[in-house]
Design a protein around this motif. Sequence first.
Motif, PDB file in Angstrom:
ATOM      1  N   GLU A   1       0.734  -1.215  -0.029  1.00 36.40           N
ATOM      2  CA  GLU A   1       0.069   0.032   0.164  1.00 36.40           C
ATOM      3  C   GLU A   1       0.940   1.244  -0.080  1.00 36.40           C
ATOM      4  O   GLU A   1       0.458   2.155  -0.421  1.00 36.40           O
ATOM      5  CB  GLU A   1      -0.799   0.089   1.340  1.00 36.40           C
ATOM      6  N   ILE A   2       2.121   1.268   0.538  1.00 32.49           N
ATOM      7  CA  ILE A   2       2.940   2.287   0.530  1.00 32.49           C
ATOM      8  C   ILE A   2       3.163   2.866  -0.781  1.00 32.49           C
ATOM      9  O   ILE A   2       3.014   4.060  -1.175  1.00 32.49           O
ATOM     10  CB  ILE A   2       4.116   2.065   1.329  1.00 32.49           C
ATOM     11  N   GLU A   3       3.732   2.032  -1.692  1.00 33.59           N
ATOM     12  CA  GLU A   3       4.117   2.442  -2.965  1.00 33.59           C
ATOM     13  C   GLU A   3       3.047   3.190  -3.599  1.00 33.59           C
ATOM     14  O   GLU A   3       2.985   3.969  -4.327  1.00 33.59           O
ATOM     15  CB  GLU A   3       4.737   1.152  -3.713  1.00 33.59           C
ATOM     16  N   ARG A   4       1.803   2.316  -3.768  1.00 29.61           N
ATOM     17  CA  ARG A   4       0.620   2.765  -4.350  1.00 29.61           C
ATOM     18  C   ARG A   4       0.162   4.399  -4.164  1.00 29.61           C
ATOM     19  O   ARG A   4      -0.278   5.196  -4.954  1.00 29.61           O
ATOM     20  CB  ARG A   4      -0.529   1.722  -4.051  1.00 29.61           C
ATOM     21  N   HIS A   5       0.267   4.582  -2.494  1.00 28.38           N
ATOM     22  CA  HIS A   5      -0.157   5.816  -2.136  1.00 28.38           C
ATOM     23  C   HIS A   5       0.944   6.689  -2.532  1.00 28.38           C
ATOM     24  O   HIS A   5       0.529   7.841  -2.987  1.00 28.38           O
ATOM     25  CB  HIS A   5      -0.329   5.968  -0.502  1.00 28.38           C
ATOM     26  N   LEU A   6       2.178   6.497  -2.629  1.00 29.74           N
ATOM     27  CA  LEU A   6       3.257   7.485  -2.936  1.00 29.74           C
ATOM     28  C   LEU A   6       3.243   7.925  -4.281  1.00 29.74           C
ATOM     29  O   LEU A   6       3.580   8.952  -4.848  1.00 29.74           O
ATOM     30  CB  LEU A   6       4.618   7.105  -2.403  1.00 29.74           C
ATOM     31  N   ILE A   7       3.036   6.715  -5.184  1.00 22.35           N
ATOM     32  CA  ILE A   7       3.046   6.810  -6.652  1.00 22.35           C
ATOM     33  C   ILE A   7       1.868   7.926  -6.986  1.00 22.35           C
ATOM     34  O   ILE A   7       2.078   8.892  -7.769  1.00 22.35           O
ATOM     35  CB  ILE A   7       2.965   5.520  -7.416  1.00 22.35           C
ATOM     36  N   PHE A   8       0.661   7.724  -6.380  1.00 22.39           N
ATOM     37  CA  PHE A   8      -0.532   8.396  -6.712  1.00 22.39           C
ATOM     38  C   PHE A   8      -0.266   9.995  -6.284  1.00 22.39           C
ATOM     39  O   PHE A   8      -0.257  10.837  -7.226  1.00 22.39           O
ATOM     40  CB  PHE A   8      -1.629   7.874  -5.881  1.00 22.39           C
ATOM     41  N   ARG A   9       0.558  10.124  -5.031  1.00 20.13           N
ATOM     42  CA  ARG A   9       0.721  11.594  -4.760  1.00 20.13           C
ATOM     43  C   ARG A   9       1.632  12.154  -5.819  1.00 20.13           C
ATOM     44  O   ARG A   9       1.246  13.138  -6.134  1.00 20.13           O
ATOM     45  CB  ARG A   9       1.432  11.375  -3.344  1.00 20.13           C
ATOM     46  N   ASP A  10       2.829  11.387  -6.055  1.00 20.03           N
ATOM     47  CA  ASP A  10       3.787  12.039  -6.902  1.00 20.03           C
ATOM     48  C   ASP A  10       3.249  12.414  -8.355  1.00 20.03           C
ATOM     49  O   ASP A  10       3.582  13.250  -8.758  1.00 20.03           O
ATOM     50  CB  ASP A  10       4.958  11.253  -6.830  1.00 20.03           C
ATOM     51  N   TYR A  11       2.260  11.527  -8.899  1.00 23.04           N
ATOM     52  CA  TYR A  11       1.746  11.650  -9.956  1.00 23.04           C
ATOM     53  C   TYR A  11       1.023  13.095  -9.982  1.00 23.04           C
ATOM     54  O   TYR A  11       1.208  13.742 -10.872  1.00 23.04           O
ATOM     55  CB  TYR A  11       0.909  10.592 -10.462  1.00 23.04           C
ATOM     56  N   LEU A  12       0.106  13.143  -9.039  1.00 21.22           N
ATOM     57  CA  LEU A  12      -0.651  14.398  -9.009  1.00 21.22           C
ATOM     58  C   LEU A  12       0.195  15.533  -8.683  1.00 21.22           C
ATOM     59  O   LEU A  12       0.348  16.716  -9.449  1.00 21.22           O
ATOM     60  CB  LEU A  12      -1.734  14.559  -7.867  1.00 21.22           C
ATOM     61  N   ARG A  13       1.497  15.434  -8.049  1.00 24.27           N
ATOM     62  CA  ARG A  13       2.412  16.564  -7.773  1.00 24.27           C
ATOM     63  C   ARG A  13       2.907  17.090  -9.093  1.00 24.27           C
ATOM     64  O   ARG A  13       3.281  18.187  -9.414  1.00 24.27           O
ATOM     65  CB  ARG A  13       3.362  16.341  -6.747  1.00 24.27           C
ATOM     66  N   ASN A  14       3.142  15.915  -9.971  1.00 21.32           N
ATOM     67  CA  ASN A  14       3.735  16.228 -11.362  1.00 21.32           C
ATOM     68  C   ASN A  14       2.790  16.390 -12.464  1.00 21.32           C
ATOM     69  O   ASN A  14       2.880  16.793 -13.740  1.00 21.32           O
ATOM     70  CB  ASN A  14       4.429  14.958 -11.800  1.00 21.32           C
ATOM     71  N   HIS A  15       1.458  16.496 -12.133  1.00 16.52           N
ATOM     72  CA  HIS A  15       0.311  16.695 -12.997  1.00 16.52           C
ATOM     73  C   HIS A  15      -0.753  17.739 -12.817  1.00 16.52           C
ATOM     74  O   HIS A  15      -1.680  17.452 -12.364  1.00 16.52           O
ATOM     75  CB  HIS A  15      -0.144  15.505 -13.557  1.00 16.52           C
ATOM     76  N   PRO A  16      -0.339  19.056 -12.723  1.00 16.81           N
ATOM     77  CA  PRO A  16      -1.358  20.075 -12.503  1.00 16.81           C
ATOM     78  C   PRO A  16      -3.008  20.076 -12.897  1.00 16.81           C
ATOM     79  O   PRO A  16      -3.696  20.292 -12.409  1.00 16.81           O
ATOM     80  CB  PRO A  16      -0.706  21.306 -12.576  1.00 16.81           C
ATOM     81  N   GLN A  17      -2.771  19.692 -14.202  1.00 21.75           N
ATOM     82  CA  GLN A  17      -4.080  19.469 -15.040  1.00 21.75           C
ATOM     83  C   GLN A  17      -4.967  18.472 -14.603  1.00 21.75           C
ATOM     84  O   GLN A  17      -6.188  18.543 -14.357  1.00 21.75           O
ATOM     85  CB  GLN A  17      -3.982  19.231 -16.684  1.00 21.75           C
ATOM     86  N   GLU A  18      -4.479  17.052 -13.771  1.00 23.70           N
ATOM     87  CA  GLU A  18      -5.205  16.343 -13.101  1.00 23.70           C
ATOM     88  C   GLU A  18      -5.536  16.762 -11.681  1.00 23.70           C
ATOM     89  O   GLU A  18      -6.731  16.300 -11.229  1.00 23.70           O
ATOM     90  CB  GLU A  18      -4.264  15.055 -12.972  1.00 23.70           C
ATOM     91  N   VAL A  19      -4.499  17.596 -11.325  1.00 23.47           N
ATOM     92  CA  VAL A  19      -5.033  18.217  -9.861  1.00 23.47           C
ATOM     93  C   VAL A  19      -6.523  18.923  -9.994  1.00 23.47           C
ATOM     94  O   VAL A  19      -7.326  19.067  -9.116  1.00 23.47           O
ATOM     95  CB  VAL A  19      -3.705  19.029  -9.303  1.00 23.47           C
ATOM     96  N   ALA A  20      -6.365  19.958 -11.051  1.00 26.35           N
ATOM     97  CA  ALA A  20      -7.676  20.673 -11.564  1.00 26.35           C
ATOM     98  C   ALA A  20      -8.729  20.050 -11.597  1.00 26.35           C
ATOM     99  O   ALA A  20      -9.819  20.221 -11.249  1.00 26.35           O
ATOM    100  CB  ALA A  20      -7.393  21.505 -12.694  1.00 26.35           C
ATOM    101  N   GLU A  21      -8.646  18.922 -12.538  1.00 23.63           N
ATOM    102  CA  GLU A  21      -9.703  18.090 -12.808  1.00 23.63           C
ATOM    103  C   GLU A  21     -10.404  17.280 -11.518  1.00 23.63           C
ATOM    104  O   GLU A  21     -11.655  17.073 -11.306  1.00 23.63           O
ATOM    105  CB  GLU A  21      -9.243  16.986 -13.870  1.00 23.63           C
TER     106      GLU A  21
END
Length: 172
Positions: free
Chosen positions: A109-129
Amino acid sequence: MKVRLTEYNVDWPEMFQIEAEFLKTIFGDEIIKCEHFGSTSVYGMKAKPVIDMMCIVKSIEKVDLYNKQMEYLGYDVAGEWGITGRRLFRKGGENRTHHIHFYQFDNPEIERHLIFRDYLRNHPQEVAEYSRFKEELAQRYETTSDYSPAKKKFVSEMEQKALSWFSERLKM
């Protein structure tokens, strides 16, 4: 609980850091590392103002030895709360401020949570959506017991994008 969706708060990283330091005074070297994850860890993300923390520990069973102390300090002790191998503590009662998730260092579960967090941190358009989607849900649902399940499919699909993104980065 009522859904309390707010704009990103620049104080959230500091609130995480203060709590992480406090938890280290309780759990000592049992904690390997603390990570800020979830919506409050992503700049610009609308979120319920509850800091999601992940404390990675040497032994998940040893965390249980601290339940009485954590309860005495004002935390709700929730145990696994539906996720095998996790221990959850909640702080703040009805106006929660923190959810502290403990995982043993080898829990997937650790990796899954951190990958999702890092993905969002690197994709502001996804954050907005994602923020827009949360706003729509918050207008439809008053309680977290309705709001949270309504997010599940959207979050699962975004997590799949995050895992693909992470896999592509590994190939580089």
